[in-house]
Design a protein around this motif. Structure first.
Motif, PDB file in Angstrom:
ATOM      1  N   TYR A  44      74.638  38.497  22.817  1.00  0.00           N
ATOM      2  CA  TYR A  44      75.233  39.559  23.632  1.00  0.00           C
ATOM      3  C   TYR A  44      76.418  40.226  22.943  1.00  0.00           C
ATOM      4  O   TYR A  44      77.130  41.004  23.558  1.00  0.00           O
ATOM      5  CB  TYR A  44      75.667  38.998  24.990  1.00  0.00           C
ATOM      6  CG  TYR A  44      74.515  38.375  25.733  1.00  0.00           C
ATOM      7  CD1 TYR A  44      73.482  39.169  26.223  1.00  0.00           C
ATOM      8  CD2 TYR A  44      74.437  37.003  25.907  1.00  0.00           C
ATOM      9  CE1 TYR A  44      72.399  38.601  26.885  1.00  0.00           C
ATOM     10  CE2 TYR A  44      73.365  36.427  26.570  1.00  0.00           C
ATOM     11  CZ  TYR A  44      72.359  37.228  27.053  1.00  0.00           C
ATOM     12  OH  TYR A  44      71.292  36.668  27.703  1.00  0.00           O
ATOM     13  N   GLY A  45      76.624  39.912  21.675  1.00  0.00           N
ATOM     14  CA  GLY A  45      77.732  40.502  20.936  1.00  0.00           C
ATOM     15  C   GLY A  45      77.398  41.894  20.435  1.00  0.00           C
ATOM     16  O   GLY A  45      76.282  42.390  20.582  1.00  0.00           O
ATOM     17  N   SER A  46      78.379  42.522  19.852  1.00  0.00           N
ATOM     18  CA  SER A  46      78.203  43.869  19.319  1.00  0.00           C
ATOM     19  C   SER A  46      79.126  44.035  18.125  1.00  0.00           C
ATOM     20  O   SER A  46      79.895  43.131  17.782  1.00  0.00           O
ATOM     21  CB  SER A  46      78.558  44.899  20.393  1.00  0.00           C
ATOM     22  OG  SER A  46      79.941  44.814  20.690  1.00  0.00           O
ATOM     23  N   GLU A  47      79.087  45.207  17.504  1.00  0.00           N
ATOM     24  CA  GLU A  47      80.001  45.485  16.400  1.00  0.00           C
ATOM     25  C   GLU A  47      81.449  45.436  16.868  1.00  0.00           C
ATOM     26  O   GLU A  47      82.339  45.071  16.122  1.00  0.00           O
ATOM     27  CB  GLU A  47      79.681  46.832  15.773  1.00  0.00           C
ATOM     28  CG  GLU A  47      78.377  46.820  15.011  1.00  0.00           C
ATOM     29  CD  GLU A  47      78.030  48.154  14.400  1.00  0.00           C
ATOM     30  OE1 GLU A  47      78.872  49.076  14.409  1.00  0.00           O
ATOM     31  OE2 GLU A  47      76.910  48.286  13.899  1.00  0.00           O
ATOM     32  N   ALA A  48      81.691  45.810  18.110  1.00  0.00           N
ATOM     33  CA  ALA A  48      83.052  45.790  18.657  1.00  0.00           C
ATOM     34  C   ALA A  48      83.504  44.376  19.015  1.00  0.00           C
ATOM     35  O   ALA A  48      84.705  44.095  19.021  1.00  0.00           O
ATOM     36  CB  ALA A  48      83.136  46.690  19.886  1.00  0.00           C
ATOM     37  N   ASP A  49      82.555  43.487  19.301  1.00  0.00           N
ATOM     38  CA  ASP A  49      82.891  42.133  19.759  1.00  0.00           C
ATOM     39  C   ASP A  49      81.855  41.126  19.252  1.00  0.00           C
ATOM     40  O   ASP A  49      81.100  40.552  20.025  1.00  0.00           O
ATOM     41  CB  ASP A  49      82.957  42.116  21.292  1.00  0.00           C
ATOM     42  CG  ASP A  49      83.469  40.801  21.831  1.00  0.00           C
ATOM     43  OD1 ASP A  49      84.217  40.099  21.109  1.00  0.00           O
ATOM     44  OD2 ASP A  49      83.114  40.459  22.969  1.00  0.00           O
ATOM     45  N   PRO A  50      81.814  40.892  17.920  1.00  0.00           N
ATOM     46  CA  PRO A  50      80.799  39.978  17.391  1.00  0.00           C
ATOM     47  C   PRO A  50      81.083  38.526  17.749  1.00  0.00           C
ATOM     48  O   PRO A  50      82.222  38.059  17.685  1.00  0.00           O
ATOM     49  CB  PRO A  50      80.882  40.193  15.876  1.00  0.00           C
ATOM     50  CG  PRO A  50      82.205  40.801  15.623  1.00  0.00           C
ATOM     51  CD  PRO A  50      82.636  41.485  16.879  1.00  0.00           C
ATOM     52  N   GLU A  51      80.037  37.843  18.127  1.00  0.00           N
ATOM     53  CA  GLU A  51      80.145  36.440  18.519  1.00  0.00           C
ATOM     54  C   GLU A  51      80.630  35.561  17.368  1.00  0.00           C
ATOM     55  O   GLU A  51      81.315  34.557  17.579  1.00  0.00           O
ATOM     56  CB  GLU A  51      78.788  35.951  19.012  1.00  0.00           C
ATOM     57  CG  GLU A  51      78.799  34.569  19.615  1.00  0.00           C
ATOM     58  CD  GLU A  51      77.425  34.189  20.120  1.00  0.00           C
ATOM     59  OE1 GLU A  51      76.810  33.292  19.525  1.00  0.00           O
ATOM     60  OE2 GLU A  51      76.969  34.809  21.101  1.00  0.00           O
ATOM     61  N   GLY A  52      80.283  35.928  16.143  1.00  0.00           N
ATOM     62  CA  GLY A  52      80.669  35.133  14.978  1.00  0.00           C
ATOM     63  C   GLY A  52      82.173  34.952  14.824  1.00  0.00           C
ATOM     64  O   GLY A  52      82.628  33.963  14.249  1.00  0.00           O
ATOM     65  N   LEU A  53      82.949  35.870  15.353  1.00  0.00           N
ATOM     66  CA  LEU A  53      84.405  35.759  15.244  1.00  0.00           C
ATOM     67  C   LEU A  53      84.991  34.750  16.223  1.00  0.00           C
ATOM     68  O   LEU A  53      86.160  34.391  16.114  1.00  0.00           O
ATOM     69  CB  LEU A  53      85.061  37.122  15.463  1.00  0.00           C
ATOM     70  CG  LEU A  53      84.729  38.200  14.434  1.00  0.00           C
ATOM     71  CD1 LEU A  53      85.508  39.464  14.718  1.00  0.00           C
ATOM     72  CD2 LEU A  53      84.976  37.713  13.015  1.00  0.00           C
TER      73      LEU A  53
END
Length: 133
Positions: free
Chosen positions: A77-86
């Motif tokens: 459910y992540g995106s470029e604005a809020d990537p889960e990997g971070l």
């Protein structure tokens, strides 16, 4: 403090990648080359006119972790604005084959109040992989 430089690799004809992405990504491969300390992305040739090449990404800071798989970095459910990997302590450190490729490097810095650090991110393209070493 952590830094996560990011690049999305499109290895091939952008117009073809846009129209036939589900098929053309099957030719993708990205991995971390320990000798050159770089993520190296490549598309296996699938047409006689396809010019092979190797895209790469590295940084001048000590690389603690990396990510090559786009879906793993962005998450369900992540995106470029809020990537889960971070949100994770470390990136997966796994190669990717047959999927969308990214280059994400992870570095950690300890800064004193008022201190600054500089680093460079190197992104490029070469015809032959041995040229990276």
């Amino acid at each position: 403090m952590e830094a996560f430089p990011f690049v999305e690799f499109v290895a091939g004809d952008v117009a073809l990648e846009t129209h036939y992405r589900n098929i053309l990504m099957l030719y993708n491969e990205a991995t971390f080359d320990t000798g050159s300390k770089a993520i190296v992305a490549h598309k296996y040739p699938f047409k006689t006119w396809h010019k092979p090449g190797y895209a790469f990404m590295s940084a001048t800071f000590p690389i603690e972790s990396y990510e090559c798989r786009r879906d793993t970095f962005f998450g369900r459910y992540g995106s470029e604005a809020d990537p889960e990997g971070l949100t994770k302590k470390k990136l997966s450190k796994k190669p990717v084959r047959g999927e969308d490729m990214v280059g994400v490097l992870q570095g950690t810095f300890q800064l004193k109040p008022g201190e600054t650090k500089e680093f460079a991110v190197i992104v490029g393209l070469t015809d032959k992989r041995p040229e990276l070493a």
